[in-house]
Design an enzyme around this catalytic site. Structure first.
Site, PDB file in Angstrom:
ATOM      1  N   ASP A   1      -7.891  -0.352   9.667  1.00  0.00           N
ATOM      2  CA  ASP A   1      -8.003   1.072   9.340  1.00  0.00           C
ATOM      3  C   ASP A   1      -8.443   1.252   7.892  1.00  0.00           C
ATOM      4  O   ASP A   1      -8.320   0.338   7.071  1.00  0.00           O
ATOM      5  CB  ASP A   1      -6.677   1.812   9.592  1.00  0.00           C
ATOM      6  CG  ASP A   1      -5.523   1.268   8.750  1.00  0.00           C
ATOM      7  OD1 ASP A   1      -5.480   0.041   8.509  1.00  0.00           O
ATOM      8  OD2 ASP A   1      -4.674   2.069   8.323  1.00  0.00           O
TER       9      ASP A   1
ATOM     10  N   GLU B   1      -2.319   0.153   8.553  1.00  0.00           N
ATOM     11  CA  GLU B   1      -1.731  -0.293   7.281  1.00  0.00           C
ATOM     12  C   GLU B   1      -1.692   0.847   6.287  1.00  0.00           C
ATOM     13  O   GLU B   1      -0.800   0.932   5.462  1.00  0.00           O
ATOM     14  CB  GLU B   1      -2.528  -1.469   6.705  1.00  0.00           C
ATOM     15  CG  GLU B   1      -1.859  -2.184   5.536  1.00  0.00           C
ATOM     16  CD  GLU B   1      -2.085  -1.521   4.181  1.00  0.00           C
ATOM     17  OE1 GLU B   1      -1.335  -1.818   3.251  1.00  0.00           O
ATOM     18  OE2 GLU B   1      -3.026  -0.687   4.050  1.00  0.00           O
TER      19      GLU B   1
HETATM   20 ZN   LIG Z   1      -5.395  -2.305   2.263  1.00  0.00          ZN
END
Ligand SMILES: [Zn+2]
Length: 426
Positions: free
Chosen positions: A62, A126
């Site tokens: 992401d 994340e």
């Molecule tokens: Zn990162």
């Protein structure tokens, strides 16, 4: 792109793309659907000896949003311009996620048959809380991703500090904690046409913000910092300065390279940054409550009570009229750095960058490594970069404009993963 809402991200598309890329003999591939279009890909090369150390190469798929107006190239174009790949995620951390996939594919193609198991995890989310990614995998499919040793973002970028010997490459061995807080400032409502001697929460909040911003908490020189100074082989005068609490503070207040000054300050202090304010209901009403958000980043050993004492000190006589609410309490974490993983990383780095020495460093922000450290794994933030992009530019690109990475850095990082896996697991 992950804006923090459950329906953003769409990382299953990345998992599918990586699966297509990795498909072939020698790799066990499994895609894990976490719902909402979020998901993770795991690739494994099973080791022959269950007692040998295992290694996880973990990259997130992401990225945070980007505003194209501030960019010289399309942030979602992935253009290759003059030897650099442009786009959101180029350094945070699609560069490493991709170079890990390249390394794993090459190892499998070369019939890599290690003693210890090698795992590659391309994970979602994340940039929010890992609720669909690393944390989710550990909660739901721990056996698929668990390893004794973990490598993830982000290190290997030489800092512009003088050293008497070869290049010094930081490796992230720990992360500061996050103790995000709401400071609720109370007042008394009234008619704003008669402001004299009113108890105005907004006016009080302005003073609270000023005091928090000007607060100078005590300096802490921990074991990671001491090892960083020692192994960096700094000129003696600078080493003495940075080895002393007053010296570090004075250095950070005056050093001309702002990026370095901010970073060295942040790894030696618990920091307080007022970032949001919300209050008032109408122009003609004296506000009775204002809420301030403060991003507090803690050093190891600093938890709620210590943060509370620091805020009391910062606020002084205003402390009794401020209510502190903790919004998150993620403590700092760290891995030891006298480990086989460190030694493998050191050998692999030196083979690619002559005379390079690794130096341990604490990360000011959080990564997925924290989930693995909490369960006892040794986890480092690593990588390897060319000198083409400066340290200041590199730092500014994280969640910033004009994010890009050069091809040589991608080559160096993929060589690094391959060499560490071979050194540690063979
Ligand atoms: Zn990162």
């Amino acid at each position: 792109m992950n804006d923090g809402t459950p329906d953003s991200g769409g990382e299953l598309r990345s998992a599918d793309l990586l699966r297509d890329y990795l498909e072939g003999p020698g790799l066990d591939l499994e895609r894990y659907d976490a719902g909402n279009g979020r998901g993770n890909l795991v690739a494994r090369i099973e080791g022959s000896d269950p007692s040998a150390p295992s290694l996880l190469l973990m990259g997130h798929t992401d990225v945070v949003p980007a505003n194209p107006e501030g960019w010289r190239h399309d942030p979602f174009g992935g253009e290759l311009v003059d030897g650099e790949i442009w786009g959101r995620g180029a350094v945070d951390m699609l560069n490493l996620t991709a170079s890990m996939a390249v390394a794993v594919k090459h190892l499998a193609a070369a019939s890599f048959a290690p003693r210890g198991t090698l795992i590659y995890l391309a994970c979602a989310d994340e940039e929010a809380l890992g609720a669909f990614g690393a944390d989710w995998m550990l909660r739901n499919h721990r056996d698929a991703v668990w390893a004794d040793c973990v490598l993830t973002e982000s290190g290997g970028f030489a800092m512009p500090l003088p050293s008497s010997s070869g290049p010094k490459l930081p490796v992230i061995v720990g992360e500061k904690g996050a103790y995000w807080s709401t400071l609720r400032v109370h007042g008394t409502p009234g008619h704003a046409s008669m402001p004299l001697r009113t108890d105005n929460a907004l006016v009080k909040a302005a003073e609270v913000v000023r005091r928090v911003a000007e607060y100078r908490p005590a300096t802490t020189l921990d074991g990671v910092w001491r090892a960083f100074i020692e192994r960096y082989d700094l000129p003696p005068e600078l080493a003495a300065r940075l080895g002393d609490a007053d010296g570090v503070r004075a250095f950070c207040e005056s050093y001309e390279d702002l990026g370095v000054a901010r970073e060295l300050h942040a790894v030696t202090h618990t920091t307080f940054a007022p970032t949001m304010a919300r209050g008032g209901v109408k122009t003609n009403v004296i506000p009775d409550v204002v809420e301030l958000q403060v991003d507090i980043r803690t050093l190891p050993g600093v938890r709620g009570p210590e943060v509370g004492a620091m805020l009391d000190e910062a606020l002084g006589d205003l402390a009794p009229s401020v209510e502190v609410v903790a919004d998150s309490d993620d403590p700092a974490n760290a891995s030891p750095f006298d480990t086989p993983l460190w030694d493998s990383l050191q050998r692999a780095s030196r083979a690619l960058v002559p005379n390079a020495t690794l130096v341990p460093l604490t990360s000011t922000g959080a990564t997925d490594a924290r989930f693995f450290r909490a369960l006892g794994a040794t986890a480092y933030g690593a990588g390897l970069f060319s000198e083409r992009i400066s340290y200041a530019e590199y730092g500014a690109m994280f969640h910033g404009n004009d994010e890009r990475v050069d091809l040589e850095s991608l080559r160096l990082s993929s060589e690094l993963w391959r060499a560490v896996a071979t050194d540690l697991l063979a």
